[in-house]
Design an enzyme around this catalytic site. Structure first.
Site, PDB file in Angstrom:
ATOM      1  N   ASP A  98     -35.832  14.492  82.494  1.00 36.05           N
ATOM      2  CA  ASP A  98     -36.772  14.152  83.571  1.00 36.05           C
ATOM      3  C   ASP A  98     -36.045  13.378  84.675  1.00 36.05           C
ATOM      4  O   ASP A  98     -36.642  13.024  85.695  1.00 36.05           O
ATOM      5  CB  ASP A  98     -38.009  13.406  83.051  1.00 36.05           C
ATOM      6  CG  ASP A  98     -37.663  12.140  82.297  1.00 36.05           C
ATOM      7  OD1 ASP A  98     -36.469  11.807  82.193  1.00 36.05           O
ATOM      8  OD2 ASP A  98     -38.602  11.472  81.807  1.00 36.05           O
ATOM      9  N   SER A  99     -34.726  13.165  84.490  1.00 36.23           N
ATOM     10  CA  SER A  99     -33.898  12.661  85.586  1.00 36.23           C
ATOM     11  C   SER A  99     -33.889  13.670  86.735  1.00 36.23           C
ATOM     12  O   SER A  99     -33.441  13.349  87.838  1.00 36.23           O
ATOM     13  CB  SER A  99     -32.471  12.371  85.105  1.00 36.23           C
ATOM     14  OG  SER A  99     -31.945  13.465  84.390  1.00 36.23           O
TER      15      SER A  99
ATOM     16  N   GLU B  92     -29.852   4.786  74.910  1.00 34.25           N
ATOM     17  CA  GLU B  92     -29.412   4.566  76.290  1.00 34.25           C
ATOM     18  C   GLU B  92     -29.181   3.081  76.565  1.00 34.25           C
ATOM     19  O   GLU B  92     -30.052   2.238  76.302  1.00 34.25           O
ATOM     20  CB  GLU B  92     -30.465   5.137  77.262  1.00 34.25           C
ATOM     21  CG  GLU B  92     -30.059   4.973  78.726  1.00 34.25           C
ATOM     22  CD  GLU B  92     -30.874   5.813  79.681  1.00 34.25           C
ATOM     23  OE1 GLU B  92     -31.700   6.635  79.244  1.00 34.25           O
ATOM     24  OE2 GLU B  92     -30.673   5.648  80.904  1.00 34.25           O
TER      25      GLU B  92
ATOM     26  N   LYS C 185     -37.792  16.238  73.973  1.00 31.20           N
ATOM     27  CA  LYS C 185     -37.383  14.838  73.802  1.00 31.20           C
ATOM     28  C   LYS C 185     -38.509  13.926  74.302  1.00 31.20           C
ATOM     29  O   LYS C 185     -39.147  14.235  75.317  1.00 31.20           O
ATOM     30  CB  LYS C 185     -36.088  14.546  74.571  1.00 31.20           C
ATOM     31  CG  LYS C 185     -35.659  13.072  74.517  1.00 31.20           C
ATOM     32  CD  LYS C 185     -34.203  12.869  74.907  1.00 31.20           C
ATOM     33  CE  LYS C 185     -33.930  12.785  76.378  1.00 31.20           C
ATOM     34  NZ  LYS C 185     -34.637  11.684  77.079  1.00 31.20           N
TER      35      LYS C 185
ATOM     36  N   ASP D 113     -37.150  17.190  78.256  1.00 31.80           N
ATOM     37  CA  ASP D 113     -37.940  15.951  78.264  1.00 31.80           C
ATOM     38  C   ASP D 113     -39.417  16.274  78.475  1.00 31.80           C
ATOM     39  O   ASP D 113     -39.766  17.007  79.411  1.00 31.80           O
ATOM     40  CB  ASP D 113     -37.493  15.045  79.430  1.00 31.80           C
ATOM     41  CG  ASP D 113     -36.451  14.030  79.003  1.00 31.80           C
ATOM     42  OD1 ASP D 113     -36.463  13.615  77.834  1.00 31.80           O
ATOM     43  OD2 ASP D 113     -35.625  13.654  79.853  1.00 31.80           O
TER      44      ASP D 113
ATOM     45  N   GLU E 127     -39.651   9.531  74.697  1.00 28.61           N
ATOM     46  CA  GLU E 127     -39.150   8.153  74.734  1.00 28.61           C
ATOM     47  C   GLU E 127     -40.072   7.228  73.944  1.00 28.61           C
ATOM     48  O   GLU E 127     -41.291   7.281  74.113  1.00 28.61           O
ATOM     49  CB  GLU E 127     -39.060   7.672  76.193  1.00 28.61           C
ATOM     50  CG  GLU E 127     -38.053   8.448  77.013  1.00 28.61           C
ATOM     51  CD  GLU E 127     -37.936   7.933  78.449  1.00 28.61           C
ATOM     52  OE1 GLU E 127     -38.576   6.914  78.800  1.00 28.61           O
ATOM     53  OE2 GLU E 127     -37.203   8.562  79.227  1.00 28.61           O
TER      54      GLU E 127
HETATM   55  O1  KIV Z   1     -33.536  12.388  81.772  1.00 25.27           O
HETATM   56  C1  KIV Z   1     -32.358  12.224  81.426  1.00 25.27           C
HETATM   57  O2  KIV Z   1     -31.408  12.652  82.069  1.00 25.27           O
HETATM   58  C2  KIV Z   1     -32.116  11.464  80.195  1.00 25.27           C
HETATM   59  C3  KIV Z   1     -30.710  11.070  79.906  1.00 25.27           C
HETATM   60  C4  KIV Z   1     -30.345   9.870  80.700  1.00 25.27           C
HETATM   61  C5  KIV Z   1     -30.470  10.867  78.455  1.00 25.27           C
HETATM   62  O3  KIV Z   1     -33.022  11.168  79.479  1.00 25.27           O
END
Ligand code: KIV
Length: 273
Positions: free
Chosen positions: A53-54, A191, A122, A92, A124
């Protein structure tokens, strides 16, 4: 006729990742958000691709990961999956699509898997999202956990500094790692936490632990592709190693193109019909 595998490449599975941890072979992971980049990363032999989600920061220019939607994540994931022949693709689940209740979490995970063709999701958090994790896993969807600095909670933390330096937070992180393993998560991202604590987690759990800013003593590493390629140059945390200066290379190429167009040097006779 078998339709399971059409290429000669052996696809990375969660089982293979588990075996890699057992034989102490480090696991490589990078983000990708589109077809072109995913093809390059997969072709180079990466083990896992994270449609992170980056993308909210890197692709859309938002300040945080919070605004990206489930539909947008599915769009990115679909493009990545189309390019990938070998890597395990993890997506994510974005903020607001799994924290509410476990039914919503399951619906979001199923949409990602069904519509994009990705291989895992994924999420969090630890104990507080246990019910959602269990529900997603019950549908046969592999889940990767994410502890330490969890960017979807940035407004709770208030800062992007190193997490779990204090005993209490470190203790909770260890407990959460164990909970996620017991739920059935196939791997964990840690992280921005102290290297010593990350090493402890990697020794505590039998599932692969992938670090970003978590030191060398974990089972693998992940970076944001645009950061390690030097495209997003304003982001320079200590844990980042920059492997290229693509921003400068692109700047030079685009400047040269503009110069050639203005000088009527492009296109020349050979480049015309
Ligand atoms: O969204 C992302 O890129 C991440 C990484 C920083 C692990 O969760």
């Amino acid at each position: 006729m078998s339709v399971h595998q059409s290429t000669h490449l052996k696809r990375i599975t969660t089982h293979i990742l588990q075996e890699m941890k057992k034989r102490k072979e480090k696991i490589s992971m990078l983000t990708a958000y589109d077809f072109s980049m995913a093809g390059i990363v997969d072709g180079a032999g990466i083990d896992m691709i994270l449609v992170g989600d980056s993308a909210s920061n890197v692709m859309a220019g938002h300040e945080t990961t919070l605004p990206i939607t489930l539909d947008q994540m599915i769009y990115h994931a679909t493009a990545v999956v189309r390019a990938v022949e070998r890597a395990l693709v993890v997506v994510d689940i974005p903020f607001g699509s799994y924290q509410g209740n476990s039914s919503e979490a399951l619906r979001s995970a199923i949409r990602i898997m069904k519509e994009s063709g990705a291989h895992a999701v994924k999420v969090e958090g630890g104990a507080e999202i246990k019910e959602s994790v269990v529900r997603i896993l019950s549908a046969g969807v592999p889940v990767m956990g994410h502890l330490g600095l969890t960017p979807q909670s940035i407004y709770k933390f208030g800062t992007y500094t190193v997490r779990a330096r204090e005993k209490e937070e470190a203790g909770k992180l260890l407990e959460d790692a164990k909970i996620l393993e017991e739920c059935g998560c196939f791997a964990l991202v840690l992280e921005k936490i102290p290297a010593k604590l990350a090493k402890k987690v990697a020794e505590l759990v039998t599932i692969p632990v992938i670090g970003i800013g978590a030191g060398p003593d974990v089972d693998g590493q992940v970076l944001v592709l645009h950061d390690m390629l030097g495209i997003t140059q304003e982001f320079q945390p200590r844990f980042l190693r920059q492997y290229a200066d693509i921003r400068s290379t692109m700047h030079e190429a685009v400047s040269n193109y503009i110069k050639d167009v203005k000088a009527k040097d492009f296109p020349n006779e050979k480049e015309s019909y």
